[in-house]
Design a protein around this motif. Structure first.
Motif, PDB file in Angstrom:
ATOM      1  N   ARG A 271      35.344  40.143  35.177  1.00 34.77           N
ATOM      2  CA  ARG A 271      34.824  41.321  34.472  1.00 34.77           C
ATOM      3  C   ARG A 271      33.345  41.147  34.149  1.00 34.77           C
ATOM      4  NH1 ARG A 271      38.020  45.207  35.794  1.00 34.77           N
ATOM      5  NH2 ARG A 271      40.193  44.751  35.385  1.00 34.77           N
TER       6      ARG A 271
ATOM      7  N   PRO B  46      37.757  32.711  40.022  1.00 30.53           N
ATOM      8  CA  PRO B  46      37.605  32.587  38.568  1.00 30.53           C
ATOM      9  C   PRO B  46      36.456  31.667  38.163  1.00 30.53           C
ATOM     10  CG  PRO B  46      39.874  32.160  39.210  1.00 30.53           C
ATOM     11  CD  PRO B  46      39.083  32.336  40.457  1.00 30.53           C
TER      12      PRO B  46
ATOM     13  N   HIS C  48      33.807  45.685  36.859  1.00 32.09           N
ATOM     14  CA  HIS C  48      34.151  44.645  37.820  1.00 32.09           C
ATOM     15  C   HIS C  48      32.930  43.796  38.165  1.00 32.09           C
ATOM     16  CE1 HIS C  48      37.418  47.563  38.397  1.00 32.09           C
ATOM     17  NE2 HIS C  48      38.134  46.465  38.594  1.00 32.09           N
TER      18      HIS C  48
ATOM     19  N   TRP D 282      33.227  32.712  35.975  1.00 32.52           N
ATOM     20  CA  TRP D 282      32.877  31.988  34.746  1.00 32.52           C
ATOM     21  C   TRP D 282      31.423  31.520  34.787  1.00 32.52           C
ATOM     22  CZ3 TRP D 282      32.452  26.387  34.478  1.00 32.52           C
ATOM     23  CH2 TRP D 282      32.173  25.939  33.187  1.00 32.52           C
TER      24      TRP D 282
ATOM     25  N   ARG E 254      36.353  33.932  29.148  1.00 33.70           N
ATOM     26  CA  ARG E 254      37.334  35.033  29.057  1.00 33.70           C
ATOM     27  C   ARG E 254      37.042  36.136  30.057  1.00 33.70           C
ATOM     28  NH1 ARG E 254      40.269  35.671  23.598  1.00 33.70           N
ATOM     29  NH2 ARG E 254      39.799  33.691  22.627  1.00 33.70           N
ATOM     30  N   VAL E 255      35.789  36.557  30.126  1.00 28.21           N
ATOM     31  CA  VAL E 255      35.451  37.639  31.058  1.00 28.21           C
ATOM     32  C   VAL E 255      35.292  37.109  32.480  1.00 28.21           C
ATOM     33  CG1 VAL E 255      34.448  39.186  29.348  1.00 28.21           C
ATOM     34  CG2 VAL E 255      32.994  37.512  30.464  1.00 28.21           C
TER      35      VAL E 255
ATOM     36  N   ILE F 166      36.794  34.484  34.157  1.00 24.13           N
ATOM     37  CA  ILE F 166      37.994  34.192  34.948  1.00 24.13           C
ATOM     38  C   ILE F 166      38.762  35.460  35.301  1.00 24.13           C
ATOM     39  CG2 ILE F 166      38.240  31.844  34.072  1.00 24.13           C
ATOM     40  CD1 ILE F 166      40.524  32.826  32.318  1.00 24.13           C
ATOM     41  N   ARG F 167      38.523  36.545  34.570  1.00 17.58           N
ATOM     42  CA  ARG F 167      39.162  37.824  34.892  1.00 17.58           C
ATOM     43  C   ARG F 167      38.307  38.655  35.850  1.00 17.58           C
ATOM     44  NH1 ARG F 167      39.350  39.536  29.274  1.00 17.58           N
ATOM     45  NH2 ARG F 167      38.761  41.517  30.194  1.00 17.58           N
TER      46      ARG F 167
END
Length: 129
Positions: free
Chosen positions: A21, A105, A29, A109, A15-16, A18-19
């Motif tokens: 984060r 992404p 970032h 990951w 979740r984090v 691929i964004r």
């Protein structure tokens, strides 16, 4: 910036990642460029020194995205012998779109997974004698 005693709940790496984060807080970032990792999170202060995805993202992208798209271009050439313009306007964009966008992404990951699973460099376990 958060203090050192703040508790961070575990976040799903995919979740984090691929964004792009931060793997600890999910808000900062991860990247400072297209594929360049930032030195650390601007929100929680996590240093990204632990991260070493090496060639992992490129390997997965080549195996699962690039090879099938190049196979499509070769198949089209052998089966239909289209003009060069087919490859310029169809094959080349397909190859570029399947090879470049998945890199970021996937790298995010892998870095988030390294943090989540506390992966570190392998070490030989010695016996104390």
């Amino acid at each position: 910036m958060a203090d050192k005693t703040t508790h961070w709940p575990p976040l799903d790496p995919w979740r984090v990642g691929i964004r792009g984060r931060c793997p600890r807080c999910g808000q900062g970032h991860l990247f400072s460029g297209f594929l360049k990792l930032a030195p650390g999170c601007e929100v929680c202060g996590l240093s990204y020194d632990f991260a070493d995805p090496a060639d992992g993202p490129a390997f997965f992208v080549v195996c699962f995205f690039c090879v099938p798209s190049v196979f499509f271009a070769v198949w089209a050439e052998v089966a239909f012998q289209p003009s060069i313009w087919f490859h310029v306007f169809v094959s080349l964009p397909i190859i570029l779109l399947t090879c470049i966008p998945p890199l970021r992404p996937l790298k995010g990951w892998l870095v988030a997974s390294q943090f989540y699973y506390k992966a570190e460099e392998g070490k030989l376990v010695g016996t104390d004698e």
